[in-house]
Scaffold this motif. Structure first.
Motif, mmCIF file in Angstrom:
data_model
loop_
_atom_site.group_PDB
_atom_site.id
_atom_site.type_symbol
_atom_site.label_atom_id
_atom_site.label_comp_id
_atom_site.label_asym_id
_atom_site.label_seq_id
_atom_site.Cartn_x
_atom_site.Cartn_y
_atom_site.Cartn_z
ATOM 1 N N PHE A 51 31.311 32.657 20.463
ATOM 2 C CA PHE A 51 30.906 31.618 19.504
ATOM 3 C C PHE A 51 29.377 31.586 19.414
ATOM 4 N N TYR A 52 28.765 31.566 20.596
ATOM 5 C CA TYR A 52 27.299 31.513 20.665
ATOM 6 C C TYR A 52 26.694 32.784 20.060
ATOM 7 N N ARG A 53 27.246 33.928 20.459
ATOM 8 C CA ARG A 53 26.702 35.209 19.979
ATOM 9 C C ARG A 53 26.715 35.256 18.458
ATOM 10 N N GLN A 54 27.823 34.805 17.869
ATOM 11 C CA GLN A 54 27.891 34.857 16.405
ATOM 12 C C GLN A 54 26.822 33.966 15.783
ATOM 13 N N SER A 55 26.603 32.804 16.406
ATOM 14 C CA SER A 55 25.628 31.868 15.824
ATOM 15 C C SER A 55 24.229 32.474 15.789
ATOM 16 N N ILE A 56 23.936 33.352 16.744
ATOM 17 C CA ILE A 56 22.600 33.954 16.804
ATOM 18 C C ILE A 56 22.542 35.248 15.990
ATOM 19 N N ALA A 57 23.614 36.057 16.093
ATOM 20 C CA ALA A 57 23.597 37.362 15.416
ATOM 21 C C ALA A 57 23.919 37.236 13.930
ATOM 22 N N GLN A 58 24.808 36.317 13.578
ATOM 23 C CA GLN A 58 25.189 36.162 12.158
ATOM 24 C C GLN A 58 25.102 34.690 11.759
ATOM 25 N N PRO A 59 23.886 34.171 11.745
ATOM 26 C CA PRO A 59 23.759 32.731 11.481
ATOM 27 C C PRO A 59 24.322 32.313 10.124
ATOM 28 N N ASP A 60 24.213 33.176 9.125
ATOM 29 C CA ASP A 60 24.708 32.783 7.802
ATOM 30 C C ASP A 60 26.216 32.557 7.836
ATOM 31 N N ALA A 61 26.925 33.509 8.418
ATOM 32 C CA ALA A 61 28.389 33.375 8.465
ATOM 33 C C ALA A 61 28.776 32.186 9.343
ATOM 34 N N PHE A 62 28.078 32.051 10.466
ATOM 35 C CA PHE A 62 28.405 30.974 11.403
ATOM 36 C C PHE A 62 28.219 29.601 10.749
ATOM 37 N N TRP A 63 27.047 29.405 10.151
ATOM 38 C CA TRP A 63 26.754 28.069 9.634
ATOM 39 C C TRP A 63 27.462 27.780 8.310
ATOM 40 N N ALA A 64 27.779 28.836 7.557
ATOM 41 C CA ALA A 64 28.565 28.613 6.330
ATOM 42 C C ALA A 64 29.923 28.025 6.724
ATOM 43 N N GLU A 65 30.456 28.511 7.825
ATOM 44 C CA GLU A 65 31.737 28.001 8.315
ATOM 45 C C GLU A 65 31.588 26.527 8.765
ATOM 46 N N GLN A 66 30.525 26.235 9.510
ATOM 47 C CA GLN A 66 30.310 24.849 9.976
ATOM 48 C C GLN A 66 30.073 23.895 8.796
ATOM 49 N N ALA A 67 29.473 24.426 7.738
ATOM 50 C CA ALA A 67 29.125 23.580 6.583
ATOM 51 C C ALA A 67 30.368 23.023 5.900
ATOM 52 N N ARG A 68 31.526 23.628 6.205
ATOM 53 C CA ARG A 68 32.768 23.122 5.614
ATOM 54 C C ARG A 68 33.180 21.790 6.221
ATOM 55 N N LEU A 69 32.526 21.402 7.300
ATOM 56 C CA LEU A 69 32.873 20.133 7.955
ATOM 57 C C LEU A 69 32.369 18.918 7.167
ATOM 58 N N ILE A 70 31.470 19.150 6.219
ATOM 59 C CA ILE A 70 30.994 18.004 5.420
ATOM 60 C C ILE A 70 31.355 18.222 3.946
ATOM 61 N N GLU A 71 31.178 17.181 3.146
ATOM 62 C CA GLU A 71 31.456 17.316 1.715
ATOM 63 C C GLU A 71 30.163 17.564 0.955
ATOM 64 N N TRP A 72 30.235 18.512 0.053
ATOM 65 C CA TRP A 72 29.085 18.853 -0.790
ATOM 66 C C TRP A 72 29.405 18.457 -2.223
ATOM 67 N N GLN A 73 28.411 18.007 -2.945
ATOM 68 C CA GLN A 73 28.586 17.736 -4.366
ATOM 69 C C GLN A 73 28.467 19.055 -5.117
ATOM 70 N N GLN A 74 27.430 19.818 -4.809
ATOM 71 C CA GLN A 74 27.226 21.170 -5.345
ATOM 72 C C GLN A 74 27.233 22.120 -4.153
ATOM 73 N N PRO A 75 27.963 23.204 -4.236
ATOM 74 C CA PRO A 75 27.936 24.133 -3.094
ATOM 75 C C PRO A 75 26.576 24.813 -2.963
#
Ligand code: AMP
Length: 637
Positions: free
Chosen positions: A7-31
């Protein structure tokens, strides 16, 4: 189940993929269209193109599924008030507050300074600001006029929200006179002051400026105020913190990144689930209050318990060392967040109080803000029989840097260690002077972060990008890394241990104070010629401030009564200027302060002397004059 290491390794090596996934935890008006923009280090922009709103995610979003469930549980053992607001009721109050702020002229991007005790209206005010896109700057209610004035000056708020008074241990602390004095001292004058009258202290109003919340609330009872859709990178708030200079730093945070970071931490670290109750004993004036009294639990759909009072006083205002456990039982608290100092206070109470209540709802106690000593950790761990999770972070980070993410993978805690690096934080230990990375276990170095810093981390210092870069990112020669200004070591299993600050910042009861600020306050006293303030170890508060003063009138050195009088006056001055937290425990009068040949104050040596240690500086010091000065000081300490 993923291992934490992966989990940690992905957050450092592929931050875009990692955080895009976490961003689904909130609601966005515009993606969002771009996850991480790190084109101009050290500045990071998270979730560019996305729009969202913190208040929407904390309140409105939950109306669909849990409108009638508890959102804000307010308990004051100072006033005896105990009241629960459902998400629907909180939504109503926040809209009333938002409408009132708008009526006072507050627009998106304006600053609203909140100087309030722990009352529900403070939560309404923060959420209302988020709702309308105003930037809130909450100033701890324990700060006095001088601190408040410098923050008003820096934040230039259009409106200040405050109250007649706070209360501590049954003693009323009037806020309004401190606020009036702060506004008088500041060159910036807010257009309006919105005041909650708790009926604790008389509150004369300034005509044309001061407004009562009860009046405005009544006027805007049924107003609907929609959420302002904010760019993810828009500023949500600033919070002031102390550094090595007397001028406080406005730590500035974004909107989308912060919301995602909190949602992710509630899931992975704090294990908070919708419908449960979270109880953080901090104060809204601190970063823990922002993240884990207000936004974090609410974003997670939890009820948050907001508490005003001492940990040792009951609702009937009688002594009750079990009040927090009583509340855990009553509200079925599942996660609790406090500070080691509070536990040390509770440790003095009857241990039977820990067994008197049904604490079976509680899954973990999180502690942060200062080093957690082993006896305290053991005592509370044995008493509660739940995991005690230490977590290390800073106002700047907004959420834990080092801890254990038990919801990702259960891991053992280690006494004395806050844990391992959290996902998104590329933590390194560097050699103090060469800047080389320390890779061997148990080597002492400065704890730093390599960019990009994760979502939720400070964007910059309010109005001062240059100070942000120069203060935090340029302290290690030849490397652009973020310095935490903490010493640390890492053991062979990757657990970190924090060994104190590398700078002149001290930590009193989990609260950061700059010794410079205290020195400046004392220097303002006509009787003080020169001042040095250091932090010294204290068994209850971790550290307390101690002041060494060269008096203008050297007769003070020989006259005990005159010294006592001046000590009292100096303490009072710090109280009035900065607040009681900053008040030195002792003021010692000396004829000279120890300095290097170039005139630099030997703080660490002074501190070591005060704590009865033989400072490394002492043995290596080749300056006989300074050495003698320190020895003299030992006599005074
Ligand atoms: P503040 O920004 O006021 O929360 O202060 C942050 C500072 O408090 C850190 O830089 C550390 O020096 C100290 N600190 C916070 N949490 C911990 C912890 N769990 N263990 C040791 N020190 C801590």
């Amino acid at each position: 189940m993923t291992s934490y290491a992966d989990f940690y390794r992905q957050s450092i090596a592929q931050p875009d993929a990692f955080w895009a996934e976490q961003a689904r935890l909130i609601e966005w008006q515009q993606p969002f269209t771009r996850v991480c923009n790190y084109d101009k280090p050290p500045f990071v922009h998270w979730f560019e193109g996305g729009t969202t709103n913190l208040c929407h995610n904390a309140v409105d979003r939950h109306l669909k599924d849990r409108a009638s469930q508890a959102a804000l549980i307010y308990v004051s053992t100072e006033t005896g008030i105990e009241k629960t607001y459902s998400f629907a009721e909180l939504h109503g109050e926040v809209q009333r507050m938002a409408a009132s702020l708008k009526a006072l002229g507050v627009q998106k991007g304006d600053r609203v300074l909140i100087y309030m005790p722990m009352i529900a209206e403070a939560a309404f005010a923060m959420l209302a600001c988020a709702r309308i896109g105003a930037i809130h700057c909450v100033v701890f209610g324990g700060f006095a006029s001088g601190s408040l004035a410098s923050r008003i000056e820096d934040a230039t708020p259009r409106v200040v929200v405050s109250a007649d008074a706070g209360s501590r241990g049954g003693k009323v602390v009037p806020y309004k006179p401190l606020l009036d004095e702060a506004i008088r001292l500041s060159s910036h004058k807010p257009e309006a002051v919105l005041l909650v009258d708790r009926g604790l202290s008389p509150m004369p109003l300034v005509a044309g400026r001061d407004q009562l919340w009860s009046d405005l609330r009544a006027r805007h009872l049924d107003d609907q105020v929609p959420c302002e859709w904010m760019a993810s990178t828009d500023i949500s708030y600033t919070i002031y913190t102390s550094g090595t200079t007397g001028k406080p730093k406005g730590v500035q945070r974004d909107t989308g990144g912060y919301a995602v970071a909190l949602a992710a931490s509630m899931k992975h670290i704090f294990e908070g689930r919708p419908g449960e109750t979270f109880f953080s004993t901090s104060d809204i004036g601190w970063v823990v209050g922002h993240s884990y009294i207000i936004y974090g639990p609410l974003i997670a759909g939890m009820a948050t318990l907001m508490y005003e009072g001492l940990p040792t006083q009951g609702l009937d205002k009688q002594p009750d060392g079990g009040i927090w456990w009583r509340l855990v039982e009553k509200y079925k608290v599942t996660g609790m967040f406090s500070a080691p100092t509070a536990v040390r206070v509770l440790k003095k109470q009857d241990p039977a109080l820990l067994r008197k209540y049904d604490l079976s709802s509680l899954r973990a106690l999180f502690l942060a803000g200062e080093p957690l000593d082993e006896p305290t950790a053991r005592w509370i761990s044995e008493g509660l029989q739940v995991p005690i999770i230490d977590n290390y972070w800073q106002t700047e980070s907004g959420w834990p840097i080092l801890t254990i993410a038990n919801a990702v993978e259960k891991k053992a805690t280690r006494f004395g260690s806050p844990g391992i690096p959290m996902y998104g934080y590329n933590v390194k230990l560097l050699h103090e002077s060469t800047g080389e990375e320390l890779t061997q276990p148990n080597e002492k170095g400065v704890v730093v972060l390599e960019g990009p810093t994760p979502p939720g981390f400070m964007q910059t210092i309010w109005k001062d990008d240059a100070r942000f870069v120069n203060t935090y990112w340029k302290s290690v020669p030849g490397k652009m890394v973020y310095s935490t200004f903490d010493w640390g070591i890492r053991d062979e299993d990757g657990y970190y241990f924090i060994l104190g600050r590398t700078d002149d910042v001290i930590n009193v009861a989990g609260h950061r104070l700059g010794t410079r600020e205290i020195e400046e306050s004392i220097s303002g006293h006509a009787g003080a010629a020169e001042v040095a303030v250091v932090g010294v170890a204290d068994s209850l508060k971790g550290q307390v401030a101690m002041a060494f003063v060269v008096p203008k009138d050297s007769a003070v050195l020989l006259d005990a009564a005159a010294a006592r009088k001046l000590e009292g006056e100096i303490m009072k001055r710090v109280d009035q200027d900065l607040g009681a937290l900053a008040r030195p425990s002792r003021v010692r009068f000396v004829s000279v302060l120890p300095k290097t040949r170039s005139g630099k104050l030997l703080r660490r040596a002074i501190q070591a002397v005060c704590e009865g240690r033989d400072a490394g500086d002492l043995t290596t010091m080749d300056d006989p004059v300074a050495l003698q000065q320190i020895r003299d000081l030992m006599g005074a300490a």
